[in-house]
Design a protein around this motif. Structure first.
Motif, mmCIF file in Angstrom:
data_model
loop_
_atom_site.group_PDB
_atom_site.id
_atom_site.type_symbol
_atom_site.label_atom_id
_atom_site.label_comp_id
_atom_site.label_asym_id
_atom_site.label_seq_id
_atom_site.Cartn_x
_atom_site.Cartn_y
_atom_site.Cartn_z
ATOM 1 N N GLY A 97 0.675 -1.164 -0.144
ATOM 2 C CA GLY A 97 -0.069 0.052 -0.080
ATOM 3 C C GLY A 97 0.708 1.197 0.124
ATOM 4 N N SER A 98 1.993 1.224 -0.043
ATOM 5 C CA SER A 98 2.812 2.363 -0.148
ATOM 6 C C SER A 98 2.914 3.063 -1.384
ATOM 7 C CB SER A 98 4.501 2.032 0.290
ATOM 8 O OG SER A 98 4.780 1.068 -0.488
ATOM 9 N N VAL A 99 3.236 4.405 -1.334
ATOM 10 C CA VAL A 99 3.133 5.085 -2.708
ATOM 11 C C VAL A 99 4.386 4.974 -3.301
ATOM 12 C CG1 VAL A 99 2.983 7.579 -3.478
ATOM 13 C CG2 VAL A 99 1.687 6.705 -1.257
ATOM 14 N N ALA A 100 4.196 4.710 -4.995
ATOM 15 C CA ALA A 100 5.540 4.743 -5.603
ATOM 16 C C ALA A 100 6.053 6.039 -6.260
ATOM 17 C CB ALA A 100 5.028 3.786 -6.961
ATOM 18 N N VAL A 101 5.199 6.898 -6.255
ATOM 19 C CA VAL A 101 5.599 8.118 -6.883
ATOM 20 C C VAL A 101 4.950 9.404 -6.351
ATOM 21 C CG1 VAL A 101 5.877 9.467 -9.082
ATOM 22 C CG2 VAL A 101 5.622 7.043 -9.149
ATOM 23 N N ARG A 102 5.798 10.307 -5.897
ATOM 24 C CA ARG A 102 5.502 11.658 -5.236
ATOM 25 C C ARG A 102 6.096 12.754 -6.235
ATOM 26 N NH1 ARG A 102 3.032 10.921 -0.306
ATOM 27 N NH2 ARG A 102 3.518 8.998 0.866
ATOM 28 N N VAL A 103 5.184 13.885 -6.384
ATOM 29 C CA VAL A 103 5.682 15.005 -6.966
ATOM 30 C C VAL A 103 5.417 16.151 -6.106
ATOM 31 C CG1 VAL A 103 5.607 16.579 -8.788
ATOM 32 C CG2 VAL A 103 5.645 14.240 -9.256
ATOM 33 N N LEU A 104 6.455 16.804 -5.696
ATOM 34 C CA LEU A 104 6.391 18.013 -4.523
ATOM 35 C C LEU A 104 5.654 17.482 -3.501
ATOM 36 C CD1 LEU A 104 5.553 20.459 -7.245
ATOM 37 C CD2 LEU A 104 7.635 20.523 -6.022
ATOM 38 N N GLY A 105 5.973 16.363 -2.697
ATOM 39 C CA GLY A 105 5.206 15.733 -1.709
ATOM 40 C C GLY A 105 3.799 15.211 -1.863
ATOM 41 N N GLN A 106 3.340 15.325 -3.195
ATOM 42 C CA GLN A 106 2.007 14.565 -3.448
ATOM 43 C C GLN A 106 2.064 13.446 -4.165
ATOM 44 O OE1 GLN A 106 -0.651 17.861 -5.074
ATOM 45 N NE2 GLN A 106 0.870 19.278 -4.454
ATOM 46 N N ASN A 107 1.091 12.468 -3.630
ATOM 47 C CA ASN A 107 0.837 11.224 -4.316
ATOM 48 C C ASN A 107 -0.305 11.273 -5.372
ATOM 49 O OD1 ASN A 107 -0.816 11.231 -2.057
ATOM 50 N ND2 ASN A 107 -1.306 9.238 -2.541
ATOM 51 N N ARG A 108 -0.966 12.201 -5.374
ATOM 52 C CA ARG A 108 -1.945 12.516 -6.278
ATOM 53 C C ARG A 108 -1.959 14.062 -6.925
ATOM 54 N NH1 ARG A 108 -5.013 9.433 -2.804
ATOM 55 N NH2 ARG A 108 -5.702 7.346 -3.786
ATOM 56 N N TRP A 109 -1.667 14.351 -7.999
ATOM 57 C CA TRP A 109 -1.497 15.631 -8.362
ATOM 58 C C TRP A 109 -2.020 15.790 -9.822
ATOM 59 C CZ3 TRP A 109 1.947 11.816 -8.392
ATOM 60 C CH2 TRP A 109 2.794 11.411 -9.607
ATOM 61 N N GLN A 110 -2.225 17.294 -10.253
ATOM 62 C CA GLN A 110 -2.563 17.567 -11.399
ATOM 63 C C GLN A 110 -1.572 18.388 -12.022
ATOM 64 O OE1 GLN A 110 -6.948 18.594 -10.307
ATOM 65 N NE2 GLN A 110 -7.064 18.322 -12.235
ATOM 66 N N VAL A 111 -1.072 18.300 -13.050
ATOM 67 C CA VAL A 111 0.168 18.633 -13.551
ATOM 68 C C VAL A 111 -0.207 20.205 -13.865
ATOM 69 C CG1 VAL A 111 1.745 19.090 -15.587
ATOM 70 C CG2 VAL A 111 1.067 16.809 -14.802
ATOM 71 N N ASP A 112 -1.327 20.716 -14.432
ATOM 72 C CA ASP A 112 -1.719 22.061 -14.365
ATOM 73 C C ASP A 112 -1.667 22.908 -13.262
ATOM 74 O OD1 ASP A 112 -3.902 20.705 -13.762
ATOM 75 O OD2 ASP A 112 -5.077 22.109 -14.569
ATOM 76 N N ARG A 113 -1.762 22.136 -12.095
ATOM 77 C CA ARG A 113 -2.050 22.858 -10.708
ATOM 78 C C ARG A 113 -0.662 23.044 -10.207
ATOM 79 N NH1 ARG A 113 -7.793 20.788 -8.217
ATOM 80 N NH2 ARG A 113 -9.035 21.390 -9.793
ATOM 81 N N LEU A 114 0.392 22.282 -10.738
ATOM 82 C CA LEU A 114 1.526 22.386 -10.215
ATOM 83 C C LEU A 114 2.612 23.171 -11.023
ATOM 84 C CD1 LEU A 114 2.456 19.003 -9.439
ATOM 85 C CD2 LEU A 114 1.866 20.329 -7.879
ATOM 86 N N ARG A 115 2.011 24.040 -11.978
ATOM 87 C CA ARG A 115 2.891 24.711 -12.994
ATOM 88 C C ARG A 115 3.730 25.851 -12.292
ATOM 89 N NH1 ARG A 115 -2.505 25.740 -14.353
ATOM 90 N NH2 ARG A 115 -3.121 28.123 -14.443
ATOM 91 N N SER A 116 3.121 26.308 -11.132
ATOM 92 C CA SER A 116 3.964 27.484 -10.287
ATOM 93 C C SER A 116 5.157 26.795 -9.553
ATOM 94 C CB SER A 116 2.933 28.313 -9.497
ATOM 95 O OG SER A 116 2.501 27.431 -8.624
ATOM 96 N N GLN A 117 5.223 25.776 -9.532
ATOM 97 C CA GLN A 117 6.331 24.941 -8.836
ATOM 98 C C GLN A 117 7.278 24.266 -9.799
ATOM 99 O OE1 GLN A 117 3.353 24.208 -7.096
ATOM 100 N NE2 GLN A 117 3.388 26.148 -5.761
ATOM 101 N N LEU A 118 6.475 23.434 -10.850
ATOM 102 C CA LEU A 118 7.299 22.592 -11.811
ATOM 103 C C LEU A 118 6.860 22.859 -13.139
ATOM 104 C CD1 LEU A 118 9.263 20.416 -12.377
ATOM 105 C CD2 LEU A 118 7.488 18.545 -11.755
ATOM 106 N N GLY A 119 7.731 23.565 -13.868
ATOM 107 C CA GLY A 119 7.396 23.573 -15.412
ATOM 108 C C GLY A 119 7.940 22.387 -16.353
ATOM 109 N N ILE A 120 7.141 21.942 -17.058
ATOM 110 C CA ILE A 120 7.510 20.671 -17.906
ATOM 111 C C ILE A 120 7.588 21.103 -19.477
ATOM 112 C CG2 ILE A 120 6.839 18.229 -18.680
ATOM 113 C CD1 ILE A 120 5.657 18.118 -15.860
ATOM 114 N N VAL A 121 8.700 20.635 -20.035
ATOM 115 C CA VAL A 121 8.884 21.162 -21.613
ATOM 116 C C VAL A 121 8.917 19.795 -22.083
ATOM 117 C CG1 VAL A 121 10.146 22.248 -23.195
ATOM 118 C CG2 VAL A 121 9.678 23.329 -21.053
ATOM 119 N N THR A 122 8.137 19.436 -22.980
ATOM 120 C CA THR A 122 8.275 18.088 -23.823
ATOM 121 C C THR A 122 7.981 18.378 -25.249
ATOM 122 O OG1 THR A 122 5.875 17.269 -23.572
ATOM 123 C CG2 THR A 122 7.336 16.934 -21.963
#
Length: 276
Positions: free
Chosen positions: A74-99
């Motif tokens: 039941g442990s969490v495999a991936v966290r981004v900015l401390g969150q295990n559930r996140w929406q990329v658009d809501r993180l854009r002021s902390q993490l910008g992604i260029v693909t």
């Protein structure tokens, strides 16, 4: 020209990206094998490896286009900015992604100008929504970020008319309008000629000097600027080595990860790699 980071920094002990035994299956193939990785805020890091090593799958974990297998405990495999559930658009002021995928989507928008493409970054969309107000402050931040990436002269150009190098600089500017604390760059020099690659490297060095954490995913060691002190080598979905750049950007470790003889040459502080 400076672009200040978000005014609401995270707690210093919250990792930017954290993977704990992350496994990913695409189709019938396991593409990531128990990948464990912790990238701290402020820690410029390069993930380096050949095609098929798992770099794209790593990116898609962060953008939530792929999901890891659930852990039996039941442990969490991936966290981004401390969150295990996140929406990329809501993180854009902390993490910008260029693909590169983003570039293709923007190029399909008819009549889109460079200014509009960068403005769309405020709204996490491919165009500026008709019902949303565009303020003069937003337009000023667009000009600032385009200037930082050396793309301000492109402001009024059509996005679809840009060269590959110009496109990369505009995409980075688009990510920067939200003043993120970190930037995740996916194979940023793909398709660039020598001059465009030099412009890209200069832009990355400016961003590092601004205090923006860089996470670079690539197979080109030339992109690993001196400010990136940590290198993670990937092969077949596994971490082969993780350590200081001076230890890993050498003939033996790179020959191991790429599966053939690699020779690293340094000239005026810049690294190049040659096969054979």
């Amino acid at each position: 020209m400076t672009v200040a980071a978000s005014s609401a920094p995270l707690a210093a002990n919250v990792p930017l990206i954290e993977l704990d035994r992350a496994c990913v299956i695409r189709g019938q193939v396991r593409v990531l094998h128990d990948l464990s990785l912790r990238i701290a805020q402020g820690q410029h890091t390069a993930l380096l490896g050949p095609n098929g090593c798992g770099k794209s799958s790593f990116i898609k974990l962060i953008t939530r286009e792929l999901y890891p297998l659930a852990h039996a405990d039941g442990s969490v495999a991936v966290r981004v900015l401390g969150q295990n559930r996140w929406q990329v658009d809501r993180l854009r002021s902390q993490l910008g992604i260029v693909t590169g995928d983003l570039s293709s989507n923007l190029a399909d928008m008819p009549g889109l100008t460079v200014e509009e493409a960068v403005l769309s970054g405020f709204f996490a969309s491919f165009v500026v929504p008709a019902f949303r107000e565009v303020t003069e402050d937003m337009r000023q931040r667009v000009r600032e970020t385009l200037a930082l990436t050396g793309a301000l002269p492109l402001l009024a150009r059509g996005y679809a008319e840009l060269s590959a190098g110009e496109t990369r600089r505009v995409l980075i500017a688009r990510a920067l309008v939200n003043r993120p604390q970190a930037l995740l760059l996916d194979e940023p020099s793909t398709g660039l000629d020598l001059i465009a690659r030099q412009h890209l490297i200069a832009t990355m060095r400016r961003l590092a000097a601004e205090g923006i954490t860089l996470v670079l995913v690539t197979h080109h060691i030339e992109e690993v600027i001196p400010e990136i002190a940590r290198v993670v080598l990937l092969r077949s979905g596994r971490i082969i080595a993780d350590g200081p750049r001076d230890d890993l950007l050498r003939d033996a470790p790179l020959s191991d990860v790429f599966g053939g003889p690699i020779r690293v040459v340094e000239h005026e502080g810049r690294l190049s790699a040659f096969a054979g």
